[in-house]
Design a protein around this motif. Structure first.
Motif, PDB file in Angstrom:
ATOM      1  N   ALA A 172       0.836  -1.219   0.000  1.00  0.00           N
ATOM      2  CA  ALA A 172       0.000   0.000   0.000  1.00  0.00           C
ATOM      3  C   ALA A 172       0.863   1.259   0.000  1.00  0.00           C
ATOM      4  CB  ALA A 172      -0.928  -0.009   1.213  1.00  0.00           C
ATOM      5  N   ALA A 173       2.104   1.112   0.442  1.00  0.00           N
ATOM      6  CA  ALA A 173       3.036   2.253   0.447  1.00  0.00           C
ATOM      7  C   ALA A 173       3.879   2.234  -0.831  1.00  0.00           C
ATOM      8  CB  ALA A 173       3.915   2.213   1.695  1.00  0.00           C
ATOM      9  N   PHE A 174       3.226   1.945  -1.922  1.00  0.00           N
ATOM     10  CA  PHE A 174       3.852   1.964  -3.250  1.00  0.00           C
ATOM     11  C   PHE A 174       5.101   1.076  -3.319  1.00  0.00           C
ATOM     12  CE2 PHE A 174       1.647   5.993  -2.481  1.00  0.00           C
ATOM     13  CZ  PHE A 174       0.676   5.920  -3.483  1.00  0.00           C
ATOM     14  N   GLY A 175       5.014  -0.070  -2.628  1.00  0.00           N
ATOM     15  CA  GLY A 175       6.087  -1.063  -2.728  1.00  0.00           C
ATOM     16  C   GLY A 175       7.351  -0.736  -1.961  1.00  0.00           C
ATOM     17  N   GLN A 176       7.257   0.115  -0.954  1.00  0.00           N
ATOM     18  CA  GLN A 176       8.449   0.404  -0.119  1.00  0.00           C
ATOM     19  C   GLN A 176       8.681  -0.816   0.784  1.00  0.00           C
ATOM     20  OE1 GLN A 176       9.007   4.721   1.034  1.00  0.00           O
ATOM     21  NE2 GLN A 176       6.786   4.733   0.848  1.00  0.00           N
ATOM     22  N   SER A 177       9.428  -1.770   0.230  1.00  0.00           N
ATOM     23  CA  SER A 177       9.469  -3.109   0.829  1.00  0.00           C
ATOM     24  C   SER A 177      10.107  -3.145   2.218  1.00  0.00           C
ATOM     25  CB  SER A 177      10.202  -4.077  -0.104  1.00  0.00           C
ATOM     26  OG  SER A 177      11.475  -3.553  -0.393  1.00  0.00           O
ATOM     27  N   PHE A 178      10.968  -2.159   2.527  1.00  0.00           N
ATOM     28  CA  PHE A 178      11.608  -2.184   3.854  1.00  0.00           C
ATOM     29  C   PHE A 178      10.573  -2.079   4.979  1.00  0.00           C
ATOM     30  CE2 PHE A 178      11.231   2.325   4.853  1.00  0.00           C
ATOM     31  CZ  PHE A 178      11.164   2.940   3.604  1.00  0.00           C
ATOM     32  N   ILE A 179       9.408  -1.552   4.667  1.00  0.00           N
ATOM     33  CA  ILE A 179       8.356  -1.449   5.693  1.00  0.00           C
ATOM     34  C   ILE A 179       7.984  -2.853   6.170  1.00  0.00           C
ATOM     35  CG2 ILE A 179       5.955  -0.735   6.128  1.00  0.00           C
ATOM     36  CD1 ILE A 179       6.421   1.447   3.950  1.00  0.00           C
ATOM     37  N   GLY A 180       7.883  -3.768   5.217  1.00  0.00           N
ATOM     38  CA  GLY A 180       7.496  -5.141   5.554  1.00  0.00           C
ATOM     39  C   GLY A 180       8.608  -5.921   6.227  1.00  0.00           C
ATOM     40  N   GLU A 181       9.823  -5.414   6.143  1.00  0.00           N
ATOM     41  CA  GLU A 181      10.963  -6.134   6.719  1.00  0.00           C
ATOM     42  C   GLU A 181      11.208  -5.781   8.185  1.00  0.00           C
ATOM     43  OE1 GLU A 181      13.874  -5.104   3.784  1.00  0.00           O
ATOM     44  OE2 GLU A 181      12.732  -6.241   2.283  1.00  0.00           O
ATOM     45  N   ALA A 182      10.661  -4.670   8.630  1.00  0.00           N
ATOM     46  CA  ALA A 182      10.836  -4.278  10.035  1.00  0.00           C
ATOM     47  C   ALA A 182       9.982  -5.192  10.921  1.00  0.00           C
ATOM     48  CB  ALA A 182      10.412  -2.824  10.214  1.00  0.00           C
ATOM     49  N   PRO A 183      10.451  -5.476  12.126  1.00  0.00           N
ATOM     50  CA  PRO A 183       9.663  -6.357  13.002  1.00  0.00           C
ATOM     51  C   PRO A 183       8.325  -5.752  13.434  1.00  0.00           C
ATOM     52  CG  PRO A 183      11.648  -5.564  14.135  1.00  0.00           C
ATOM     53  CD  PRO A 183      11.772  -5.151  12.702  1.00  0.00           C
ATOM     54  N   VAL A 184       8.293  -4.421  13.481  1.00  0.00           N
ATOM     55  CA  VAL A 184       7.063  -3.736  13.915  1.00  0.00           C
ATOM     56  C   VAL A 184       6.765  -2.604  12.928  1.00  0.00           C
ATOM     57  CG1 VAL A 184       6.018  -2.287  15.732  1.00  0.00           C
ATOM     58  CG2 VAL A 184       7.462  -4.225  16.373  1.00  0.00           C
ATOM     59  N   PRO A 210       7.892   2.064  10.040  1.00  0.00           N
ATOM     60  CA  PRO A 210       8.479   0.813  10.474  1.00  0.00           C
ATOM     61  C   PRO A 210       9.299   1.094  11.737  1.00  0.00           C
ATOM     62  CG  PRO A 210       9.632   1.676   8.543  1.00  0.00           C
ATOM     63  CD  PRO A 210       8.518   2.617   8.835  1.00  0.00           C
ATOM     64  N   LEU A 211       9.491   0.062  12.545  1.00  0.00           N
ATOM     65  CA  LEU A 211      10.253   0.210  13.788  1.00  0.00           C
ATOM     66  C   LEU A 211      11.097  -1.043  14.002  1.00  0.00           C
ATOM     67  CD1 LEU A 211      10.619   1.746  16.611  1.00  0.00           C
ATOM     68  CD2 LEU A 211       8.768   0.270  17.417  1.00  0.00           C
ATOM     69  N   GLY A 212      12.384  -0.843  14.203  1.00  0.00           N
ATOM     70  CA  GLY A 212      13.248  -1.999  14.440  1.00  0.00           C
ATOM     71  C   GLY A 212      14.696  -1.565  14.562  1.00  0.00           C
ATOM     72  N   TYR A 213      15.553  -2.548  14.789  1.00  0.00           N
ATOM     73  CA  TYR A 213      16.983  -2.224  14.904  1.00  0.00           C
ATOM     74  C   TYR A 213      17.569  -1.970  13.519  1.00  0.00           C
ATOM     75  CZ  TYR A 213      16.623  -3.279  19.793  1.00  0.00           C
ATOM     76  OH  TYR A 213      16.258  -3.226  21.112  1.00  0.00           O
ATOM     77  N   PRO A 214      18.276  -0.846  13.381  1.00  0.00           N
ATOM     78  CA  PRO A 214      18.821  -0.478  12.071  1.00  0.00           C
ATOM     79  C   PRO A 214      19.825  -1.499  11.550  1.00  0.00           C
ATOM     80  CG  PRO A 214      18.989   1.366  13.618  1.00  0.00           C
ATOM     81  CD  PRO A 214      18.560   0.182  14.407  1.00  0.00           C
ATOM     82  N   ASN A 215      19.741  -1.756  10.273  1.00  0.00           N
ATOM     83  CA  ASN A 215      20.722  -2.613   9.610  1.00  0.00           C
ATOM     84  C   ASN A 215      21.440  -1.802   8.531  1.00  0.00           C
ATOM     85  OD1 ASN A 215      22.108  -4.950   9.199  1.00  0.00           O
ATOM     86  ND2 ASN A 215      20.582  -5.887   7.857  1.00  0.00           N
ATOM     87  N   GLN A 216      21.762  -0.586   8.887  1.00  0.00           N
ATOM     88  CA  GLN A 216      22.456   0.336   7.981  1.00  0.00           C
ATOM     89  C   GLN A 216      23.176   1.369   8.828  1.00  0.00           C
ATOM     90  OE1 GLN A 216      18.757   2.258   6.229  1.00  0.00           O
ATOM     91  NE2 GLN A 216      19.720   4.120   6.995  1.00  0.00           N
ATOM     92  N   PRO A 217      24.258   1.930   8.320  1.00  0.00           N
ATOM     93  CA  PRO A 217      24.922   2.997   9.085  1.00  0.00           C
ATOM     94  C   PRO A 217      24.052   4.255   9.055  1.00  0.00           C
ATOM     95  CG  PRO A 217      26.006   2.636   6.968  1.00  0.00           C
ATOM     96  CD  PRO A 217      24.909   1.624   7.049  1.00  0.00           C
ATOM     97  N   PRO A 218      24.196   5.133  10.060  1.00  0.00           N
ATOM     98  CA  PRO A 218      23.409   6.364  10.044  1.00  0.00           C
ATOM     99  C   PRO A 218      23.749   7.180   8.801  1.00  0.00           C
ATOM    100  CG  PRO A 218      24.845   6.255  12.006  1.00  0.00           C
ATOM    101  CD  PRO A 218      25.126   5.041  11.184  1.00  0.00           C
ATOM    102  N   SER A 219      22.748   7.796   8.196  1.00  0.00           N
ATOM    103  CA  SER A 219      23.060   8.585   6.998  1.00  0.00           C
ATOM    104  C   SER A 219      23.333  10.045   7.368  1.00  0.00           C
ATOM    105  CB  SER A 219      21.941   8.473   5.970  1.00  0.00           C
ATOM    106  OG  SER A 219      20.705   8.596   6.600  1.00  0.00           O
TER     107      SER A 219
END
Ligand SMILES: Cc1cc2nc3c(=O)[nH]c(=O)nc-3n(C[C@H](O)[C@H](O)[C@H](O)COP(=O)(O)O)c2cc1C
Length: 170
Positions: free
Chosen positions: A62-74, A144-153
């Motif tokens: 529903a968020a135009f395929g922003q798949s990282f939303i579905g990857e977050a635990p919450v 989305p809410l979860g532990y980051p798997n990327q360095p801070p930008s």
């Protein structure tokens, strides 16, 4: 952590570890939303906490395929439960109120080591269908809410002298 440190160090997170979000941390984040200010203290909001994998995937779609939303635990879906009230200044109250609550939650999440990303690009009607949200309720934001798997930008922001003026608009 002081408030300005959280504000200056937080950045949007678009990749998440599978590690779950602890209940006590989630509760603290929701508490930050609960305690945030609203016009006339109306508190016309509802925060839907989604952990179900299928539901999260549908929300990502529903968020135009922003798949990282579905990857977050919450995923937190922030709603305004009354959308007719207008502030004296003409702005819709629910947009302002729910946005403030989201901003507070996002900062609280950061202090707890958790990442978020404000999502404003989504099909509201789709999100409402997925979550059985009543007609009169508006979805203002998703994160989305979860532990980051990327360095801070890095932060790119205008300088103060570009955005502040004194005594009159310049
Ligand atoms: C109202 C609003 C809507 C946004 N919508 C999205 C979105 O749909 N998807 C996304 O990846 N980021 C979205 N963002 C995140 C912004 O792109 C991000 O906050 C901005 O580029 C500044 O980067 P930072 O958060 O890392 O400091 C949104 C932010 C705001 C405040």
């Amino acid at each position: 952590m002081d408030v300005l440190t959280a504000i200056s160090q937080r950045s949007s997170v678009r990749a998440y570890k599978a590690t779950d979000v602890e209940e006590d941390k989630l509760e603290k984040i929701l508490e930050a939303g609960r305690l945030s200010p609203s016009a006339s203290n109306r508190q016309e909001w509802k925060f839907i906490v989604v952990r179900n994998k299928e539901t999260k995937k549908k929300l990502a779609k529903a968020a135009f395929g922003q798949s990282f939303i579905g990857e977050a635990p919450v995923v937190i879906v922030a709603c305004g439960t009354e959308s007719k009230a207008v502030l004296g200044c003409g702005q819709p109250a629910h947009t302002v109120d729910v946005s403030i609550a989201c901003a507070y939650m996002i900062l609280q999440a950061y202090e707890l080591g958790l990442g978020t990303c404000w999502i404003g690009a989504f099909e509201e009607d789709e999100a409402k269908k997925i979550l059985s949200i009543p007609e009169h309720v508006r979805v203002v934001a998703i994160t989305p809410l979860g532990y980051p798997n990327q360095p801070p930008s890095r932060k790119f922001r205008k300088s103060l002298d570009q955005i502040v003026c004194f005594e009159k608009y310049e």
